[in-house]
Structures are given as structure tokens and as C-alpha cells.
Design a protein around this motif. Structure first.
Motif, PDB file in Angstrom:
ATOM      1  N   SER A 154       0.830  -1.202   0.000  1.00 29.89           N
ATOM      2  CA  SER A 154       0.000   0.000   0.000  1.00 29.89           C
ATOM      3  C   SER A 154       0.872   1.262   0.000  1.00 29.89           C
ATOM      4  N   VAL A 155       1.962   1.232   0.765  1.00 33.59           N
ATOM      5  CA  VAL A 155       2.863   2.392   0.820  1.00 33.59           C
ATOM      6  C   VAL A 155       3.423   2.673  -0.578  1.00 33.59           C
ATOM      7  N   ILE A 156       3.850   1.614  -1.248  1.00 38.02           N
ATOM      8  CA  ILE A 156       4.418   1.797  -2.589  1.00 38.02           C
ATOM      9  C   ILE A 156       3.370   2.400  -3.523  1.00 38.02           C
ATOM     10  N   CYS A 157       2.154   1.847  -3.462  1.00 36.70           N
ATOM     11  CA  CYS A 157       1.087   2.357  -4.328  1.00 36.70           C
ATOM     12  C   CYS A 157       0.823   3.833  -4.015  1.00 36.70           C
ATOM     13  N   PHE A 158       0.812   4.160  -2.724  1.00 34.19           N
ATOM     14  CA  PHE A 158       0.537   5.544  -2.348  1.00 34.19           C
ATOM     15  C   PHE A 158       1.617   6.478  -2.897  1.00 34.19           C
ATOM     16  N   ILE A 159       2.874   6.088  -2.703  1.00 35.34           N
ATOM     17  CA  ILE A 159       3.977   6.933  -3.181  1.00 35.34           C
ATOM     18  C   ILE A 159       3.853   7.154  -4.691  1.00 35.34           C
ATOM     19  N   LEU A 160       3.488   6.092  -5.407  1.00 34.23           N
ATOM     20  CA  LEU A 160       3.386   6.215  -6.859  1.00 34.23           C
ATOM     21  C   LEU A 160       2.224   7.113  -7.276  1.00 34.23           C
ATOM     22  N   THR A 161       1.241   7.287  -6.394  1.00 29.93           N
ATOM     23  CA  THR A 161       0.099   8.127  -6.789  1.00 29.93           C
ATOM     24  C   THR A 161       0.256   9.564  -6.314  1.00 29.93           C
ATOM     25  N   ILE A 162       1.366   9.867  -5.658  1.00 30.46           N
ATOM     26  CA  ILE A 162       1.584  11.249  -5.196  1.00 30.46           C
ATOM     27  C   ILE A 162       1.539  12.262  -6.354  1.00 30.46           C
ATOM     28  N   PRO A 163       2.037  11.926  -7.553  1.00 27.31           N
ATOM     29  CA  PRO A 163       1.954  12.909  -8.656  1.00 27.31           C
ATOM     30  C   PRO A 163       0.549  13.423  -8.948  1.00 27.31           C
ATOM     31  N   TYR A 164      -0.491  12.744  -8.458  1.00 27.74           N
ATOM     32  CA  TYR A 164      -1.847  13.250  -8.682  1.00 27.74           C
ATOM     33  C   TYR A 164      -2.069  14.594  -7.985  1.00 27.74           C
ATOM     34  N   LEU A 165      -1.074  14.998  -7.198  1.00 28.69           N
ATOM     35  CA  LEU A 165      -1.069  16.324  -6.591  1.00 28.69           C
ATOM     36  C   LEU A 165      -1.325  17.383  -7.667  1.00 28.69           C
ATOM     37  N   TYR A 166      -0.925  17.059  -8.880  1.00 24.43           N
ATOM     38  CA  TYR A 166      -1.121  17.937 -10.030  1.00 24.43           C
ATOM     39  C   TYR A 166      -2.578  18.348 -10.169  1.00 24.43           C
ATOM     40  N   PHE A 167      -3.489  17.460  -9.799  1.00 22.78           N
ATOM     41  CA  PHE A 167      -4.915  17.756  -9.946  1.00 22.78           C
ATOM     42  C   PHE A 167      -5.488  18.480  -8.736  1.00 22.78           C
ATOM     43  N   GLY A 168      -4.640  18.907  -7.845  1.00 26.94           N
ATOM     44  CA  GLY A 168      -5.139  19.690  -6.718  1.00 26.94           C
ATOM     45  C   GLY A 168      -4.803  19.085  -5.375  1.00 26.94           C
ATOM     46  N   VAL A 169      -4.717  19.967  -4.377  1.00 26.01           N
ATOM     47  CA  VAL A 169      -4.354  19.534  -3.033  1.00 26.01           C
ATOM     48  C   VAL A 169      -5.446  18.646  -2.446  1.00 26.01           C
ATOM     49  N   LYS A 170      -6.684  18.933  -2.806  1.00 21.02           N
ATOM     50  CA  LYS A 170      -7.784  18.190  -2.204  1.00 21.02           C
ATOM     51  C   LYS A 170      -7.691  16.703  -2.549  1.00 21.02           C
ATOM     52  N   ILE A 171      -7.347  16.462  -3.809  1.00 18.54           N
ATOM     53  CA  ILE A 171      -7.235  15.068  -4.230  1.00 18.54           C
ATOM     54  C   ILE A 171      -6.116  14.378  -3.465  1.00 18.54           C
TER      55      ILE A 171
END
Lengths: 233, 492
Positions: free
Chosen positions: B361-378
Motif C-alpha cells: 500500500s505504501v508503494i502504491c501511495f507513493i506512486l500516486t503522489i503525482p496526482y497532486l497535479y490535480f489539486g491539493v484536495k485530491i
């Protein structure tokens, strides 16, 4: 060493195992014979806490095997393919077993040396996964892995099956040696009356889950067993 | 002779222990298939009206023909991923006086009975009548539907052939997938119109009906291709196993060795996942979970649907963990007896599984951090759902996993392999994905949506800090259930 009290196991109403009382002493070599479906494997599985009996219990060193983990430290066992991890190479599997028993690399090297003859150059350094090996070779790996932690109790279900003649003889000698030199307690089931009478000093015949004979091996034992099985089939 | 082969196949199907035991699972799958058929049927019946609505006053035949090449390309790709190769135990027949030709013909033809070949007909048949026939007459309708049939079966033979040959080469599959995606993008960007080519090709077919011989020949060619390949390979070891594989030294990691038994269990897990076909397919599905957000985040419609975004968050950092933890004991069904009789402390064993689940889960979370691009809320939602995943969901899944007592065959791989999936696995998925959303709703209704999202994360942190206590329940349950599990795992 091992004591069985009022052990019964039923499958959908049929009793497949019913042993009121049985004791196996330390250093004893115990042979279990019986036709297919007599309950040999079921009994071994109860001893190894792999099935829950309907009643009764199995004690190892005066401690019930269910609910305890201590017996695992001094018990080596191999019943069937399910004891092997088939996607590992033999070396990886031995390393895994050595690790869970807290053995050092030196112990493992010694083990490879000791079992060199038994393996007959067919097991180590082959770069093959266990699942790609023949059933005889898998059997060798399983038996060797059971012996790797130098257990006090050894449980083997039909160990001579699918072994080649040379290995059968080697295994017999190995078991005899373990008995005389290490006083290992051994529980061995077999269909081969020759082998089992040669290795075991005590023979128990199981029939439909019940102990029908319990005898100390003597000169006449093989003949008596052959007579028994010639009639009761 | 064919009669016997079919009879044996039928019996092996109905007598399969897996099928008999898994009535509820079969009902669920049956229900989904039923829904799908019903939808397609409805779509087929209303196709002419739908086309009228969406493309009023246009040449519907042409539009439909424009889709076809896409359809068959995507279909081929999906078949490759999902269509199961029929499992026939050829060893039981090869030693008997049966002609090899016959066996091969049988194996190839057996692939024809796949749902992939029949579902599209629910659309194609109405289209041939209501659109092609209505516009160009019955002769055109017949030509068209026959052409479709040839193409469908050509795809069937080609797809299964490619699957047999390339299943072990994921890179080629990936490249092909990317290529198809590129074609679609190029078409959308109007650089190169694949759909014009498609429309032109099938219009020719309708105008010059004797061209029907081309799709027919194509079907025959693909059949022969599959047939010849199998004919040459009709040895059990060549058909089933890849030979001469190098033994990887994955998981020979120094750090793992320093962890003692825990390290050994983790190393074993890594090898398990890498060396078995089915689990390896799962690893390759990882990007699918991670890219899930991409379907929703760019679309402003979902921006304010926080409940939905929570679901997406749970899915992205928890989906892979769910796949792992939910079957965590079943994966080891092949050698469960060994684990139970060797000197492995069950509490430690369960704890190790928990840690690996969290790591995933940690690995998956780290890999999805770039979604920050779509906003802080996400990012905020994803972080909170991640905490929930590792603190709460992980324990629930581990607890549920003890109820799964079906042996899992790992050597057979495929995206839609239901073998060894028990009812508990389906039950686990409901709270898994729905609970955080249910927790969130009252907060949202009361006007504190952000607090609700934060609460999900706090719950996760609480679970994480009491994990030893919570895991003791899993342990107790495991000790109770292990006999049932061991017994189930032994049943082949």
C-alpha cells in the motif's frame, strides 16, 4: 515421547481413526502398516496438528500438540508434496527451512555434505525448480528437509515410495544410523513390509482406523505380516 | 472419437470440485453475465433509434463500419488478456491410438465456445437487420453479418494463438497495447483516420459482395496458423511449460537476510509472486490500479463528488493490497502443511503478512503522489484513504482471508481466473470499498466534508497504533480456522 489418548476422527459420519491409547517412547522406531484408507496418514496428520480430531488428543513431550508450537522445533516431518514449496529451487528451499530453524550457513554446508550420497548428484546445483523435478527427487528433498534441523522426532509417510532402489537402500541405512547414533524417535508408515520390518523395531497394523496388532519386530514378523495381509484385504 | 473428447470435457467441467463448491460465486458470475446480456440485448433492439439520436441524418452504415476495425483490434487485445485457453489434458489421450490431427482440431475448435464469440452477436445481428438491411437491402445484410462472423472467429483463433505463443512475454503485450492506444489518439487528433480506412474497407465489402471471400480466407488462415502451431507442439511439456528458464535471484536481498524468519517469509513471498504465472499477471495489473485516478481526475464532473473520490483513493492505494491480503493464505495453499509443521511462529507469520500488505500500500501511495497535479484536495483524500487502508482495511482483509479455504492453482494465469476464489473474498470487497464512503456521508450531510475525510484518516491511524491488539484477533481466528484451511487447501 508421543502419547495418544482416545483419538477419533470422523468424516461425514464414518469413523476413519479410533485409537483409545498409544504411546511411543523416546528413541523408538515405530512402523505403521495398513492398506489404503486404513487411517495411516490421518493419524500422522493428527500427530502433526494438521487436522482437528473429533475427540481425544495427541501429546508430544507431555504437551498437547494442538495449541502449542513447541513440538515443531524438535519434530521433522514429510508426508507428501504439500510439504514442499514447489516454486523454489532445492537450495532455496533448504535455506528457507534452515532459516526458520535458526540454523547457520555452516550447518547447511555440513548438511549438504552429509546428504551428498543420498542426493546422488540429482538435487543440488541443477538450477531447476522443485516442481520441475521427478517425484522421486521431490521425495528425496522432502525427506532431507525433514532431517535438516536434526529433529528428535521424525515423521515420514511412505518414504520409500517412488524412490529408486539405490536410494531406498540408502534411506534404510540412514534411518538405522539415525536410530542407533542419535536415538531419534521415528514414525514411519509404509506399504513395503520388507523395508518397514527392517527399519522399525515396533510394528502397528492399522485397519479401518483401529489398531489391530501391535508387536515388537522379531525374526517371524515379516512372515506374520505377509500372512495377515494375504488374508485381510 | 470426438464424441468422447466432448464428453470428457463436459464431465471434467461438471465434476470439477471447484465448480461444485463455489455455488454462490457461480451465481454471482452468472448474475453479471445475465446483466451484461440483458444490456446488450436491449442495446441491440434499440440500436437504430440510438443511432438516430446520436447521429441524426448521417450515413449510419458508414459510421458503424468506421468503428469496426477499432472493435476488432480492441477485441483481439482483450481476448489476449482475458480469454481462457481451454484446458485439455492431452497426456491422457496422446498414448491412445487417436490421430494427432483430430486432437489438434479439437483443441483449436474448443476455443470457439467462448463467450467472446457470442456476446458481440447480440449487437451485430440487430445492426445487420435494422441498419445495414434497412438501408441497403437483405443481400447486404447477409453479406455484412457473414463478414462479421468470419472476423469474429478469425479473431478467436488469432487471439488464442497469440496467447499461447506470447503469454510469457508481457513486454510485447504492453507495446501492442500502447500501439492501439496511439492509433486511437492519432484518430482523435485527426492525424490519421483509422476509422475512414475501416469505413472504406467494409463499404467495399457491401458493394462488391464477392469480397466476402477475403474475411473467410482470413478466418481459415488464422485457424491454420493456430492449428499448425499446436500440431508442431503436441508434446505436453512444450504445450504447457516454458523450458530452460533461468532461476532469478530476486529477493536475494541482504537486508531481508538480516531480518531472520520475517525476512525468510518475505523472501518466500517475493519468489512466490515472481515465479508463478497467475501472481505475475497480477503484478502486471498494478499500473491499472494506479492509473485509475486518471479516468476521473481530469473530468470536472467528479471534482465535487468527494464520496466518489474517496472510493478512487481507497482503490488506488488499497487495490493491490486487497489482492495480496485477501488471498494471503490461499496463495500458499500448495505448501500450507509445510508452514504449519515447520518452526514458524503463526503470530509472527501473520504479522509479516500484515507488514508486506502495508508495504504494498505504501508503494502504491507513493506512486500516486503525482496526482497532486490535480489539486491539493485530491492529494488530501488520497492520503487519508491511504491511512485507512493500512490501519483498518489491512486488518479486515487479513481477518477475512482465514475464511478462504480453497486451494489456488498458481501456475494457470489469466486476468479472469476465478479458480480458488471463495465467497469470503467477495464479501471482503464490500466493506473494503464502501465503509469509508459510508463514514464520510454523515459528515458531508452535516456540512463538514473535510472533517469527514480527515476522520477516515484518523480511524486509520488509530487502527495502526493498536495493530498488535487487532492482529491478536486475526491470530486467534487463524488458530481456530487453520485446520479447515489446511483441509481445504489439500483438495486438488
Amino acid at each position: 515421547m508421543i502419547r495418544i489418548n482416545n483419538l477419533t476422527k470422523k468424516y461425514s459420519g464414518t469413523t476413519v481413526l479410533d485409537i483409545p491409547s498409544l504411546e511411543i517412547k523416546k528413541g523408538e522406531s515405530f512402523g505403521l502398516v495398513g492398506n489404503n484408507g486404513a487411517g495411516k496418514t490421518t493419524m500422522f496428520r493428527c500427530i502433526l496438528d494438521l487436522i482437528r480430531p473429533n475427540s481425544g488428543s495427541v501429546e508430544s513431550k507431555d504437551e498437547k500438540v494442538s495449541g502449542s508450537e513447541d513440538w515443531k522445533i524438535y519434530t521433522g516431518s514429510y508426508l507428501d508434496d504439500g510439504f514442499l514449496i514447489d516454486f523454489l529451487t532445492p537450495e532455496e528451499y533448504f535455506k528457507f527451512v534452515a532459516d526458520v530453524y535458526g540454523l547457520q550457513d555452516g550447518d547447511l554446508e555440513q548438511f549438504y555434505k552429509d546428504f551428498g550420497e543420498f542426493f546422488n548428484n540429482e538435487i543440488l546445483g541443477k538450477k531447476k525448480l522443485i516442481r520441475e523435478m521427478s517425484s522421486g527427487n521431490r521425495q528425496k528433498i522432502g525427506i532431507a528437509a525433514a532431517l535438516l534441523p536434526k529433529p528428535e522426532i521424525l515423521v515420514l509417510d511412505e518414504p520409500f515410495n517412488s524412490l529408486d532402489p539405490s536410494t531406498q537402500i540408502r534411506l534404510k541405512n540412514l534411518l538405522k544410523k539415525l536410530k542407533s547414533e542419535e536415538q531419534m524417535t521415528m514414525l514411519i508408515s509404509s506399504h513395503d513390509l520388507n523395508h518397514v520390518t527392517e527399519v522399525c523395531e515396533r510394528i502397528v497394523i492399522l485397519h479401518e482406523g483401529k489398531i489391530v496388532q501391535d508387536k515388537i519386530t522379531g525374526k517371524e514378523t515379516l512372515k506374520e505380516l505377509e500372512e495377515y495381509f494375504a488374508v485381510n484385504n | 472419437m470426438i464424441k468422447w473428447l466432448i464428453l470428457h470435457q463436459w464431465k471434467s467441467g461438471i465434476r470439477s470440485t471447484i465448480r461444485q463448491k463455489n455455488l454462490i460465486l457461480n451465481l454471482i458470475i452468472g448474475f453479471f453475465i445475465f446483466i451484461m446480456v440483458a444490456y446488450l440485448l436491449l442495446l441491440g433492439l434499440l440500436i437504430n433509434r440510438i443511432m438516430q439520436e446520436v447521429y441524426p441524418g448521417q450515413d449510419h452504415v458508414r459510421i458503424f463500419n468506421g468503428f469496426l476495425l477499432y472493435y476488432f483490434t480492441v477485441d483481439l487485445f482483450l481476448r489476449f488478456l482475458m480469454q481462457n485457453l481451454p484446458k485439455i489434458n492431452i497426456e491422457s489421450y496422446l498414448h491412445l491410438p487417436i490421430k494427432k490431427k483430430l486432437i489438434v482440431h479439437y483443441i483449436v475448435n474448443r476455443t470457439s465456445i467462448a463467450i467472446f464469440n457470442f456476446l458481440p452477436l447480440l449487437i451485430f445481428i440487430p445492426v445487420s437487420g435494422k441498419i445495414v438491411g434497412a438501408q441497403m437491402g437483405p443481400a447486404a445484410a447477409w453479406t455484412w453479418i457473414l463478414g462479421m462472423l468470419f472476423m469474429i472467429f478469425a479473431n478467436n483463433y488469432l487471439g488464442t494463438y497469440l496467447k499461447r505463443q506470447l503469454a510469457s512475454k508481457p513486454l510485447i503485450v504492453g507495446i501492442t497495447g500502447a500501439f492501439i492506444l496511439m492509433l486511437i489518439v492519432l484518430d482523435i487528433l485527426k492525424v490519421f483516420s483509422f476509422s475512414t480506412v475501416s469505413a472504406a474497407m467494409f463499404s467495399y465489402l457491401l458493394n462488391y459482395k464477392y469480397l466476402l471471400v477475403i474475411p473467410f480466407l482470413w478466418m481459415i488462415i488464422t485457424y491454420r496458423l493456430h492449428y499448425n502451431y499446436l500440431k508442431k507442439k503436441l508434446y505436453p511439456e512444450e504445450i504447457n511449460i516454458r523450458k530452460n528458464r533461468k532461476i532469478d535471484n530476486i529477493s536475494d536481498i541482504r537486508y531481508l537476510k538480516s531480518l531472520g524468519t520475517t525476512g525468510s517469509i518475505i523472501a518466500l513471498d517475493m519468489r512466490l509472486f515472481w515465479r508463478n504465472k497467475r501472481t505475475r499477471t497480477m503484478i502486471f495489473m498494478l499500473p491499472l490500479f494506479l492509473l485509475y485516478g486518471l479516468f476521473f481526475y481530469p473530468n470536472p464532473v467528479y471534482k465535487d463528488m468527494a464520496g466518489f473520490l474517496i472510493f478512487v483513493g481507497i482503490f488506488m492505494s488499497g487495490g493491490m493490497m486487497l489482492n495480496y491480503l485477501n488471498y494471503v493464505f490461499a496463495y500458499e495453499s500448495n505448501y500450507f502443511d509445510a508452514l504449519m509443521t515447520k518452526n514458524i511462529d503463526p503470530a509472527k507469520y501473520i504479522r509479516t503478512k500484515f507488514l508486506v500488505g502495508i508495504m504494498i500500500s505504501v508503494i502504491c501511495f507513493i506512486l500516486t503522489i503525482p496526482y497532486l497535479y490535480f489539486g491539493v484536495k485530491i492529494f488530501f483524500i488520497n492520503a487519508m484513504t491511504f491511512l485507512y487502508n493500512i490501519g483498518i482495511l489491512s486488518i479486515i482483509l487479513l481477518y477475512m482471508a482465514t475464511y478462504n479455504k480453497q486451494r489456488m492453482e498458481l501456475s494457470r494465469g489469466s486476468a479472469f481466473n476465478y479458480q480458488g476464489i471463495g465467497v469470503s473474498n467477495w464479501l471482503a470487497m464490500i466493506p473494503a470499498f464502501m465503509m469509508p464512503v459510508i463514514i464520510y456521508w454523515p459528515f458531508s450531510a452535516a456540512g463538514y466534508p473535510d472533517t469527514g475525510i480527515m476522520f477516515i484518516g484518523v480511524l486509520g491511524l488509530i487502527g495502526l497504533s493498536f495493530n498488535r491488539y487487532l492482529l491478536s484477533f486475526v491470530y486467534k481466528n487463524f488458530e481456530q480456522r487453520k485446520y479447515k484451511m489446511a483441509e481445504g487447501f489439500r483438495q486438488k
